[in-house]
Structure formats: C-alpha cells, structure tokens
Design an enzyme around this catalytic site. Structure first.
Site, PDB file in Angstrom:
ATOM      1  N   GLU A   1      -4.495   0.513  -3.560  1.00 21.08           N
ATOM      2  CA  GLU A   1      -3.121   1.008  -3.587  1.00 21.08           C
ATOM      3  C   GLU A   1      -2.121  -0.139  -3.494  1.00 21.08           C
ATOM      4  O   GLU A   1      -1.072  -0.110  -4.146  1.00 21.08           O
ATOM      5  CB  GLU A   1      -2.906   2.004  -2.454  1.00 21.08           C
ATOM      6  CG  GLU A   1      -3.679   3.298  -2.650  1.00 21.08           C
ATOM      7  CD  GLU A   1      -3.467   4.297  -1.533  1.00 21.08           C
ATOM      8  OE1 GLU A   1      -3.749   5.485  -1.751  1.00 21.08           O
ATOM      9  OE2 GLU A   1      -3.023   3.883  -0.438  1.00 21.08           O
TER      10      GLU A   1
ATOM     11  N   ASP B   1       0.634   3.898  -3.077  1.00 20.02           N
ATOM     12  CA  ASP B   1       0.206   5.278  -2.855  1.00 20.02           C
ATOM     13  C   ASP B   1       1.074   6.241  -3.651  1.00 20.02           C
ATOM     14  O   ASP B   1       0.574   7.188  -4.279  1.00 20.02           O
ATOM     15  CB  ASP B   1       0.282   5.598  -1.360  1.00 20.02           C
ATOM     16  CG  ASP B   1      -0.055   7.038  -1.053  1.00 20.02           C
ATOM     17  OD1 ASP B   1      -1.203   7.445  -1.270  1.00 20.02           O
ATOM     18  OD2 ASP B   1       0.842   7.767  -0.595  1.00 20.02           O
TER      19      ASP B   1
ATOM     20  N   GLU C   1       0.843  -1.208   0.000  1.00 17.84           N
ATOM     21  CA  GLU C   1       0.000   0.000   0.000  1.00 17.84           C
ATOM     22  C   GLU C   1       0.873   1.251   0.000  1.00 17.84           C
ATOM     23  O   GLU C   1       0.589   2.223  -0.709  1.00 17.84           O
ATOM     24  CB  GLU C   1      -0.905  -0.012   1.223  1.00 17.84           C
ATOM     25  CG  GLU C   1      -1.734   1.248   1.403  1.00 17.84           C
ATOM     26  CD  GLU C   1      -2.146   1.453   2.837  1.00 17.84           C
ATOM     27  OE1 GLU C   1      -2.447   2.606   3.193  1.00 17.84           O
ATOM     28  OE2 GLU C   1      -2.158   0.477   3.608  1.00 17.84           O
TER      29      GLU C   1
END
Length: 235
Positions: A123, A51, A47
């Site tokens: 993400e 991002d 993640e």
C-alpha cells in the site's frame, strides 16, 4: 549501486520507474526503524494514502467488469481484493521482503515474511506512485499487480457465514452474532435452529443437523433476503 540495482528489479515488476528514488525508499521503510531512531520517516503515511488509492482502483475495475452486479456482490469482492491477505500475497509475488528496510529485531523475527508488513509496504508503494505520478499511474500499477487475482465472483464465493461477515463489514455494519434458539429431536439425530443478528437488520433463522449447519443456514437466509446471493442449499 547495489540498492539502485535492486530497485530497478522492483520497478520492472511494478511497471513504473520512480523519478524520486528516495520516495520509494521511504515506502519500503518499516516503522520499526523509526522506533529504533535510525530514520526520521517511515512508510505509515504512504500506506494511509495507498490504502485509499487501492480501494478506488479496485472499485473502478469492478464497476467496469461487472456493471450489473449488486452492491452486496461488489462489496464482497472488494473486501477480498483489498484485504491484508491479498495485499500480502501481492507483496510476496513482488519479492518485496528483500527490499524492506527493517530494524534488526524485526528482521530477525521474520519481518520480511510477515503478511501485515508486506501488505502495508504494498500500500505504501502505491501511495508513493500516486504522490509522484498521480492516480492514473497508480491505477495502472494496481491493475498490473492484481492481474493474477481472478476478478470473478465465482472465485470470490465464500461459505455463507464468511460471506455475511464480509457483506456486513463492507456496509459498515456490526459483525453478525449467532444464537441457538431451539434444539429438537433425539440425541442421535438432533435438529438445531439458529438465529443470526446484525444491528440495524432484522434477524434471520436457519435449521440444520448441527449448530454449524444451522448457523450457515441462517447466514444464507439473511444473504438471500438482502439480495446478496441467490437461494442455495446449505449442508
């Protein structure tokens, strides 16, 4: 076989087929399973990577689409496209909830439908694509998944207070605060003056027939002064 079949459905929606299916599985593994000591790795690191990949891919798309946009306009639109609500919406469109691996307690509490969990998983999947195939492939997936999120500043328009908050966040500034500095007129027809303050910026004032209207006017005045939006009427 059932899991592999499900992943094929997901991969078709992503427009990318993983060579390492275990990497995709990790992207779909929520931290609640690690907390339950059922897995050693969850999707938090993926993640983190995803991002950054998402932000860069969206910035590149906006730069191509709006070469004459101001920095403030780009920041406002970027915030809309990468925020958790948007990522969660993309996750729902993918049907990502059914693929998630959650602890029993998280699943029972509706975790497969939670915006934050879906957004984090989106993400993480992007991060997994990036680590396996590089930025270009990850960017292609972003563009495929975000194609229904209208890349138009007209659709990104927000009320002045929301737009000012997004602009401030995009520049790493403190959040706006509002202070009522004056109230005049009779009770049945008052006039309010409010001031908006952001640390590091000069304050701006606005007037209106209610506190909310005055705050919106103040936010609009600051946005106009900073060149983020053109002069507009605030009711």
């Amino acid at each position: 076989m059932f899991k592999a079949r499900k992943y094929k459905v997901l991969e078709k929606k992503l427009g990318y087929r993983f060579k390492n299916e275990a990497l995709l599985a990790r992207a779909l593994t929520h931290a609640s399973l690690r907390g339950a000591r059922k897995v050693r790795e969850d999707n938090e690191r993926l993640e983190f990577v995803g991002d950054r990949v998402l932000g860069l891919a969206i910035v590149e798309l906006l730069e191509e689409t709006y070469p004459n946009a101001t920095e403030g306009e780009l920041a406002r639109h970027l915030n809309r496209l990468v925020r958790g609500e948007t990522c969660g919406k993309v996750g729902r469109a993918l049907g990502l909830g059914e693929f998630l691996m959650l602890s029993e307690s998280e699943a029972v509490s509706g975790g497969r439908l939670k915006t934050t969990i879906l957004a984090d998983a989106v993400e993480a999947v992007l991060g997994a694509v990036f680590l396996e195939a590089g930025y270009d492939k990850a960017r292609d997936v972003v563009r495929r998944l975000w194609e229904n999120e209208e890349v138009s500043f007209g659709h990104a328009a927000a009320d002045p207070k929301s737009a000012l908050q997004e602009w401030a966040q995009g520049r790493g500034l403190s959040l706006p605060t509002y202070v009522e500095v004056e109230r005049t007129g009779p009770d049945h027809a008052p006039s309010f003056t409010s001031e908006v303050r952001i640390k590091g910026r000069s304050p701006a004032r606005g007037q209106g027939a209610s506190k909310r209207a005055a705050e919106q006017a103040a936010a609009s005045a600051m946005l106009e002064r900073e060149g983020v939006m053109e002069k507009r009427q605030v009711g």
